[in-house]
Design a protein around this motif. Structure first.
Motif, PDB file in Angstrom:
ATOM      1  N   MET A 173      58.332  44.831   4.941  1.00 26.14           N
ATOM      2  CA  MET A 173      57.371  44.415   5.949  1.00 26.14           C
ATOM      3  C   MET A 173      57.292  45.458   7.063  1.00 26.14           C
ATOM      4  SD  MET A 173      58.225  40.317   6.169  1.00 26.14           S
ATOM      5  CE  MET A 173      57.017  39.972   7.476  1.00 26.14           C
ATOM      6  N   GLU A 174      58.443  45.932   7.483  1.00 28.05           N
ATOM      7  CA  GLU A 174      58.464  46.947   8.555  1.00 28.05           C
ATOM      8  C   GLU A 174      57.747  48.221   8.113  1.00 28.05           C
ATOM      9  OE1 GLU A 174      61.660  48.990  11.645  1.00 28.05           O
ATOM     10  OE2 GLU A 174      62.390  47.916   9.863  1.00 28.05           O
ATOM     11  N   ALA A 175      57.930  48.594   6.854  1.00 28.28           N
ATOM     12  CA  ALA A 175      57.310  49.815   6.340  1.00 28.28           C
ATOM     13  C   ALA A 175      55.816  49.640   6.086  1.00 28.28           C
ATOM     14  CB  ALA A 175      58.001  50.244   5.049  1.00 28.28           C
ATOM     15  N   SER A 176      55.311  48.403   6.128  1.00 25.62           N
ATOM     16  CA  SER A 176      53.909  48.128   5.790  1.00 25.62           C
ATOM     17  C   SER A 176      53.091  47.681   6.994  1.00 25.62           C
ATOM     18  CB  SER A 176      53.841  47.043   4.711  1.00 25.62           C
ATOM     19  OG  SER A 176      54.577  47.409   3.574  1.00 25.62           O
ATOM     20  N   ILE A 177      53.585  47.913   8.188  1.00 21.62           N
ATOM     21  CA  ILE A 177      52.880  47.465   9.394  1.00 21.62           C
ATOM     22  C   ILE A 177      51.452  48.004   9.452  1.00 21.62           C
ATOM     23  CG2 ILE A 177      52.785  47.818  11.902  1.00 21.62           C
ATOM     24  CD1 ILE A 177      55.709  47.222  12.049  1.00 21.62           C
ATOM     25  N   ASP A 178      51.256  49.223   8.960  1.00 17.56           N
ATOM     26  CA  ASP A 178      49.923  49.840   9.027  1.00 17.56           C
ATOM     27  C   ASP A 178      49.022  49.444   7.853  1.00 17.56           C
ATOM     28  OD1 ASP A 178      50.550  51.207  11.395  1.00 17.56           O
ATOM     29  OD2 ASP A 178      51.530  52.826  10.264  1.00 17.56           O
ATOM     30  N   ASP A 179      49.496  48.592   6.985  1.00 22.35           N
ATOM     31  CA  ASP A 179      48.716  48.130   5.830  1.00 22.35           C
ATOM     32  C   ASP A 179      48.778  46.601   5.794  1.00 22.35           C
ATOM     33  OD1 ASP A 179      47.605  47.469   3.384  1.00 22.35           O
ATOM     34  OD2 ASP A 179      48.538  49.152   2.318  1.00 22.35           O
ATOM     35  N   PRO A 180      47.840  45.933   6.488  1.00 24.73           N
ATOM     36  CA  PRO A 180      47.904  44.462   6.618  1.00 24.73           C
ATOM     37  C   PRO A 180      47.970  43.715   5.289  1.00 24.73           C
ATOM     38  CG  PRO A 180      46.292  45.365   8.140  1.00 24.73           C
ATOM     39  CD  PRO A 180      46.714  46.495   7.241  1.00 24.73           C
ATOM     40  N   HIS A 181      47.280  44.220   4.253  1.00 22.80           N
ATOM     41  CA  HIS A 181      47.288  43.521   2.970  1.00 22.80           C
ATOM     42  C   HIS A 181      48.678  43.557   2.328  1.00 22.80           C
ATOM     43  CE1 HIS A 181      43.019  42.737   2.921  1.00 22.80           C
ATOM     44  NE2 HIS A 181      42.759  44.009   3.199  1.00 22.80           N
ATOM     45  N   ARG A 182      49.300  44.730   2.336  1.00 23.22           N
ATOM     46  CA  ARG A 182      50.662  44.837   1.805  1.00 23.22           C
ATOM     47  C   ARG A 182      51.635  44.027   2.658  1.00 23.22           C
ATOM     48  NH1 ARG A 182      52.814  48.387  -1.519  1.00 23.22           N
ATOM     49  NH2 ARG A 182      54.549  48.848  -0.112  1.00 23.22           N
ATOM     50  N   PHE A 183      51.434  44.074   3.967  1.00 22.71           N
ATOM     51  CA  PHE A 183      52.306  43.321   4.871  1.00 22.71           C
ATOM     52  C   PHE A 183      52.242  41.832   4.541  1.00 22.71           C
ATOM     53  CE2 PHE A 183      53.631  41.100   8.636  1.00 22.71           C
ATOM     54  CZ  PHE A 183      54.609  41.908   9.209  1.00 22.71           C
ATOM     55  N   THR A 184      51.019  41.322   4.324  1.00 18.59           N
ATOM     56  CA  THR A 184      50.852  39.909   3.994  1.00 18.59           C
ATOM     57  C   THR A 184      51.549  39.563   2.687  1.00 18.59           C
ATOM     58  OG1 THR A 184      48.724  39.798   5.141  1.00 18.59           O
ATOM     59  CG2 THR A 184      49.167  38.086   3.517  1.00 18.59           C
ATOM     60  N   ASP A 185      51.424  40.434   1.688  1.00 22.32           N
ATOM     61  CA  ASP A 185      52.083  40.182   0.401  1.00 22.32           C
ATOM     62  C   ASP A 185      53.599  40.083   0.573  1.00 22.32           C
ATOM     63  OD1 ASP A 185      49.679  40.142  -0.946  1.00 22.32           O
ATOM     64  OD2 ASP A 185      49.805  42.234  -1.605  1.00 22.32           O
ATOM     65  N   PHE A 186      54.168  40.983   1.360  1.00 21.06           N
ATOM     66  CA  PHE A 186      55.617  40.952   1.573  1.00 21.06           C
ATOM     67  C   PHE A 186      56.030  39.749   2.423  1.00 21.06           C
ATOM     68  CE2 PHE A 186      55.367  45.681   0.788  1.00 21.06           C
ATOM     69  CZ  PHE A 186      56.047  45.625  -0.425  1.00 21.06           C
ATOM     70  N   ASP A 187      55.170  39.375   3.361  1.00 22.01           N
ATOM     71  CA  ASP A 187      55.449  38.191   4.180  1.00 22.01           C
ATOM     72  C   ASP A 187      55.496  36.940   3.302  1.00 22.01           C
ATOM     73  OD1 ASP A 187      55.624  36.653   6.732  1.00 22.01           O
ATOM     74  OD2 ASP A 187      53.649  35.945   6.127  1.00 22.01           O
ATOM     75  N   LEU A 188      54.520  36.783   2.416  1.00 20.25           N
ATOM     76  CA  LEU A 188      54.488  35.633   1.514  1.00 20.25           C
ATOM     77  C   LEU A 188      55.681  35.650   0.553  1.00 20.25           C
ATOM     78  CD1 LEU A 188      50.664  35.497   0.693  1.00 20.25           C
ATOM     79  CD2 LEU A 188      51.935  34.042   2.274  1.00 20.25           C
TER      80      LEU A 188
END
Length: 229
Positions: free
Chosen positions: A132-147
């Motif tokens: 999640m930390e590494a994907s802050i600049d990519d909201p779609h990837r961030f959401t996938d990791f959050d879920l």
């Protein structure tokens, strides 16, 4: 008052099949008698049995495939999510109501996970917090990791009812979750979201149930505040 009507023959057959599953301790994937066998056992036509099987399949109790015996179906989050979706669509409750319920479920799930998680699940949560930390600049990837983070928590809690309900709620209000993340504007706020998830992962890893619950409550309080802005 109108007289109470007895169950239809189809409903009676469906009830007998439910009783058969419970009385014989059948598990997901276990086979049931064929339609022809049920017809003979219950002394009803194959048409009645077929309708009863369709009713049970629609209820998510059995799974029917052509050329194979019906089997007991495993509960899936999507089945419960459909109930939540129907409630939202028909305004029997609001997205806010579902969000508040999910908050309660997730807080207790985090606490249970801290007490019951496996080493592999604890490590997975730490890895996902890092992703999640590494994907802050990519909201779609961030959401996938959050879920994925919340799904892992659900599995780690050791209570299948919490796990099923939590995952169903996530499916039902996925757009609300995405909307909450989309409302983030400042890097400092992204950093706080990441730090909270890392804190939850560390609390679960360390067996700190109260701290895991507290941090999850903080996470949801922040999310609700963003959606109300």
């Amino acid at each position: 008052m109108l007289p109470v009507k007895s169950l239809s023959l189809v409903d009676q057959v469906a009830d007998r099949v439910r009783h058969h599953i419970a009385a014989n301790g059948l598990q997901p994937g276990d086979a049931l008698p064929s339609a022809a066998e049920l017809g003979q056992i219950l002394d009803v036509s194959r048409g009645v049995v077929r309708e009863a099987m369709q009713l049970l399949e629609a209820s998510g109790i059995i799974e029917v495939s052509n050329g194979r015996r019906p089997v007991v179906r495993r509960l899936e989050p999507v089945m419960l999510a459909a109930t939540f979706d129907h409630g939202l669509a028909t305004r029997q409750f609001s997205v806010g109501d579902v969000g508040a319920f999910r908050r309660t479920i997730e807080c207790e799930t985090a606490a249970l996970a801290a007490a019951r998680r496996s080493d592999a699940e604890a490590a997975r949560l730490l890895d996902l917090a890092g992703e999640m930390e590494a994907s802050i600049d990519d909201p779609h990837r961030f959401t996938d990791f959050d879920l994925a983070f919340h799904a892992t928590l659900a599995e780690a809690c050791g209570n299948p009812v919490f796990a099923l309900t939590g995952r169903a709620l996530t499916l039902s209000i996925r757009e609300m979750i995405q909307g909450g993340l989309a409302a983030i504007r400042e890097r400092a706020e992204w950093d706080r979201v990441v730090a909270t998830h890392r804190g939850i992962a560390e609390a679960v890893h360390g067996g700190e149930a109260d701290n895991a619950r507290r941090l999850m409550r903080l996470h949801f309080d922040d999310a609700i505040t963003r959606l109300r802005v």
